[in-house]
Design an enzyme around this catalytic site. Sequence first.
Site, PDB file in Angstrom:
ATOM      1  N   ASP A 136      33.649  49.898  21.128  1.00 37.67           N
ATOM      2  CA  ASP A 136      34.463  49.323  22.197  1.00 37.67           C
ATOM      3  C   ASP A 136      34.731  50.315  23.330  1.00 37.67           C
ATOM      4  O   ASP A 136      34.928  51.510  23.099  1.00 37.67           O
ATOM      5  CB  ASP A 136      35.810  48.858  21.652  1.00 37.67           C
ATOM      6  CG  ASP A 136      35.678  47.637  20.763  1.00 37.67           C
ATOM      7  OD1 ASP A 136      34.577  47.058  20.693  1.00 37.67           O
ATOM      8  OD2 ASP A 136      36.684  47.268  20.124  1.00 37.67           O
ATOM      9  N   ASP A 195      31.103  38.663  16.687  1.00 43.90           N
ATOM     10  CA  ASP A 195      31.499  40.019  16.312  1.00 43.90           C
ATOM     11  C   ASP A 195      31.020  40.389  14.902  1.00 43.90           C
ATOM     12  O   ASP A 195      30.373  39.606  14.224  1.00 43.90           O
ATOM     13  CB  ASP A 195      33.022  40.146  16.439  1.00 43.90           C
ATOM     14  CG  ASP A 195      33.468  41.484  17.007  1.00 43.90           C
ATOM     15  OD1 ASP A 195      32.706  42.469  16.915  1.00 43.90           O
ATOM     16  OD2 ASP A 195      34.590  41.548  17.542  1.00 43.90           O
TER      17      ASP A 195
END
Length: 416
Positions: free
Chosen positions: A217, A162
């Site tokens: 997201d 990430d």
Amino acid sequence: MNHYSSKIPATILFFILITLNAFGQGNNYVQNYSKFDGLALTPPMGWNSWNKFACNVDEKLIRETADALVSSGMKQAGYTYINIDDCWHGDRDSLGFIHPDSKRFPSGMKALADYIHSKGLKLGLYSDAGSQTCGGRPGSRGYEFQDALTYANWGIDYLKYDWCNTEGLKAEGAYKTITAALRKAGRPMVLSICEWGNDKPWIWGPAVGHLWRTSGDIFNCFDCVEDHGTWKSWGVMQILDKQDGLRQYAGPGHWNDPDMLEIGNGKLTPGEDRAHFAMWAMLAAPLIAGNDLRNMNQETIDVLTNKNIISVNQDSLGIQGFKYSKANGFEIWFKPLNKGKWAVTFLNRSAESKEIDFNWKAENVKDEVFQKELNAASVLYKIKNAWTGKSLGNTKNSFKSEVPSHDALTLILERS
């Protein structure tokens, strides 16, 4: 006047040559920034904990999920990876090595990996290029080589990496560092680049990782946006739109990643679940389920394990589909497949049902990027409904049907 001999003693000459050679080559310090080859030749299929469970992960959940992936038929359908997302982390020890949370994972990651492998599955983990993960756990910044070695020793097969808390870092360089660390550790792992498409990872990502996120997201909604103030989450259709212009970068071993699936998480209708799955298949996207596999109804299982839709996604050509037309919330997508086949998806984004009347012979479909052509005026194709497996005749006549609101109909065309 002093005179110096033109002859240099052999011992001095030897050390000069050794020194020059070392500085000239520098091979001891060169890193391998290339991903492991031969992995993810079709889009990865599996499950990830984040969409449903967020930080509420432990070894009991992961073991039960692996069991359910097998018993539900998902393993047989091609799902392979069990990926633990954020919040599995404990602390680093005095030498800097990371350990799992001992309360959540009392048996340790190696034992969990062994269990996953015993099921014929593979285990994935999550880390972050920054000092902390998005959930506030220890990130890998400054510990990349230690973490890679740890993951290799545990038997990890997939790493989602990430991009939170990465102040001052450049994405390409940071991901090259973790790739070099994985290569040094020696265990082949799929690397999932998750920096949300901010630094155009489709440009540099193919050499460094196996898939890269193309957007922020996903949000468990068919067609809406969730505003968090400083950032946003995107509905299924918003994510779909963000894939425009990226298909030329995808292919075997390197995939655009529009994020994980929300199918079975309760907020999408059955039709929206179908549309979501069909479009991810058309995009040649990773199929990473994000629901509770232990409590699925048959409708959800039927969507996630549909062999024809999965075959569209897993086609060996690895060509991402393209939008052929759109009007009034109705879109037609095409995807070239192996052996001259084609997938066609009629996507209804509108609030009303839409009638289809598609004249195959009048539409010369060309994929300019990958030089493929569907010319039904000169080639006859058999038509199969991908959802039901039923034959629907051939392309000699126009195709007529109806697609309900927020649903999709996918066909597979094969030369007669």
